[in-house]
Design an enzyme around this catalytic site. Structure first.
Site, PDB file in Angstrom:
ATOM      1  N   LYS A   1       0.845  -1.186   0.000  1.00 57.68           N
ATOM      2  CA  LYS A   1       0.000   0.000   0.000  1.00 57.68           C
ATOM      3  C   LYS A   1       0.885   1.242   0.000  1.00 57.68           C
ATOM      4  O   LYS A   1       1.911   1.287   0.691  1.00 57.68           O
ATOM      5  CB  LYS A   1      -0.902  -0.001   1.236  1.00 57.68           C
TER       6      LYS A   1
ATOM      7  N   SER B   1     -10.236   0.428   6.619  1.00 58.25           N
ATOM      8  CA  SER B   1      -9.560   0.613   5.334  1.00 58.25           C
ATOM      9  C   SER B   1      -9.052  -0.661   4.684  1.00 58.25           C
ATOM     10  O   SER B   1      -8.648  -0.640   3.526  1.00 58.25           O
ATOM     11  CB  SER B   1      -8.392   1.595   5.494  1.00 58.25           C
TER      12      SER B   1
ATOM     13  N   SER C   1      -9.330   2.901   2.582  1.00 60.67           N
ATOM     14  CA  SER C   1      -8.274   3.554   1.814  1.00 60.67           C
ATOM     15  C   SER C   1      -7.355   2.588   1.082  1.00 60.67           C
ATOM     16  O   SER C   1      -6.537   3.010   0.278  1.00 60.67           O
ATOM     17  CB  SER C   1      -7.443   4.440   2.746  1.00 60.67           C
TER      18      SER C   1
END
Length: 491
Positions: free
Chosen positions: A71, A171, A147
């Site tokens: 990520k 997320s 996210s």
């Protein structure tokens, strides 16, 4: 071969059924083919990754030489971009590899790139101004969530078998729900932190991954679980392993609480309700007791506490950035949502912050008492399937207020955060509480709507008890209850 999970690919390489270098080339070929539409991956390290694959030494690592996407937020690899999806950091490079990524490398993973994220991870969708929106491979007109949206999109599309995410309010679980994947948020303190960001939103945010199998999820937790003496939060190691415990039968007389009502009083879609009721029926058929309950916590009050911590942490972050930049930051340096959260944090007092953390601790105690009666707590992961890419989640009048946030007083600024996140929160009201209480929670991909979009169910466990969640996941998986994109394409 990319329909195999990460452990399956590792086994196939060892059995000479696939060449490791060929596997990496396949991942990059898929990136070339799909990322123009998905916009899931924001950086690539083709040369370095292929070189590392060529020189990889297999010493029995569980994920021996498997391609991995990190990520693009909160997971630093030395020498690679470290932007957090922010324009202000678009040329920022990591000076060191953090402890989480080091553990992944020790487990055998080779990083091939980074995935798309909203600026600083503040949203449950992925649409940073710096990189543009990520798209959902189930339907490109929809968001994969956030996210960890780029991570979810890349795994659901089969670019990699597993990608890392982090979860400070859902997320990992939100994009898992929107993209038809398994998404676990471990217990606070379970996985590596440091050497700089030790607390992660006071323990609310935790790194892990999005996967396509329970065995990958369990094995990933095995290689990541750690006791770090320097870390502020500690969780005892689980032995012999999560991989072994995940395959054990569920305890006799198991009892599961469930709720299909939003903890913040918003509407829950028929799809989300149906997903949970189907799971309840599935459990009952297997003589697992279920009981519908009312959430014992005040969701709306907790969300206000959640925004206080977000705001305070953001103000501290920008104080550090200003020191590094040698100047003050302005509204033009960041997206409007970030600016408002930052401005709210500037007016908070130490009392505000301390009181909020006390509320989190009290909520944690309430939930722990609930688990004296129940073994797990079932809810929808999200109240709706994924929103469209062009969905209006903040109206024009609110945006105008946000531009003038500096004219507002402390309480008005905090109220404005609640207002501009209201539509987003209505989509995903079920995930944040486990972040505040520190409990483990997992999203399982058990439902697909009539419109062809997935929606997950969420099991929340007692602190330290990921094993029960993995056992439940294994039960659903073994009985072929999971619905993933590659399955739908095969049919």
């Amino acid at each position: 071969m990319m329909h195999l999970d990460a452990l399956g690919l590792s086994e196939a390489i060892r059995d000479k059924k696939i060449d490791r270098i060929e596997l990496f080339k396949q991942s990059y070929q898929k990136l070339d083919q799909l990322n123009g539409e998905l916009n899931a991956v924001i950086t690539r390290r083709d040369k370095h990754a292929l070189d590392e694959a060529e020189h990889f030494i297999d010493t029995g690592q569980p994920f021996a030489g498997i391609p991995l996407l990190l990520k693009g937020l909160g997971q630093s690899l030395a020498g690679e971009l470290d932007t957090s999806g922010a324009r202000l950091l678009q040329n920022n490079y990591a000076h060191q590899t953090d402890n989480f990524v080091k553990c992944l490398e020790q487990a055998g993973f080779i990083v091939i790139g980074q995935t798309n994220i909203p600026e600083f991870g503040f949203k449950n969708i992925t649409d940073p101004e710096l990189y543009g929106p990520a798209h959902n491979p189930w339907n490109l007109q929809y968001s994969p969530g956030g996210s960890s949206g780029g991570a979810a999109s890349s795994v659901a599309a089969g670019i990699v078998p597993l990608a890392t995410g982090n979860d400070g309010g859902g997320s990992i679980r939100i994009p898992a729900s929107f993209s038809g994947l398994i998404g676990l948020k471990p217990t606070r303190g379970r996985v590596p932190v440091g050497p700089t960001a030790w607390r992660g939103w006071q323990g609310a945010a935790i790194n892990f991954g999005l996967t396509t199998s329970i065995r990958d999820t369990a094995a990933l937790l095995d290689v990541l679980q750690v006791v770090q003496p320097a870390a502020p939060f500690q969780t005892p190691l689980i032995k012999p392993s999560f991989s072994q415990k995940s395959k054990l039968p569920l305890k006799r007389n198991m009892k599961i609480a469930y709720s299909i009502e939003s903890p913040v009083g918003t509407t829950v879609s028929a799809d989300a309700r149906q997903a949970v009721l189907e799971a309840v029926a599935f459990l009952n058929e297997r003589n697992i007791q279920t009981e519908e309950i009312t959430n014992p916590l005040s969701g709306s009050e907790l969300m206000r506490d959640y925004y206080i911590v977000n705001s305070g942490e953001t103000a501290r972050m920008f104080e550090e950035l200003e020191h590094q930049l040698g100047r003050s930051v302005t509204i033009d340096d960041m997206e409007l949502t970030t600016w408002v959260i930052y401005q709210a944090g500037l007016l908070l007092s130490a009392t505000d912050y301390s009181k909020t953390l006390s509320h989190w601790d009290q909520a944690s105690a309430v939930m722990d008492r609930m688990f004296e009666r129940y073994d797990a707590y079932l809810t929808p992961t999200t109240a709706y399937t994924a929103p469209r890419i062009d969905a209006e989640l903040i109206d024009k009048a609110t945006i105008q207020q946000m531009r003038h946030v500096t004219d507002l007083k402390k309480t008005e600024r905090l109220d404005l955060i609640y207002t501009f996140f209201a539509k987003s929160l209505a989509l995903t009201p079920f995930t944040q509480q486990a972040n505040m209480t520190g409990q483990p929670a997992i999203s399982l991909p058990t439902y697909v709507s009539a419109t062809g979009l997935p929606l997950g169910i969420q099991f929340i466990g007692r602190k330290g008890d990921e094993s029960t969640l993995l056992q439940l996941g294994h039960l659903f998986e073994k009985q072929q209850q999971f619905k993933m994109l590659f399955d739908s394409k095969q049919h």
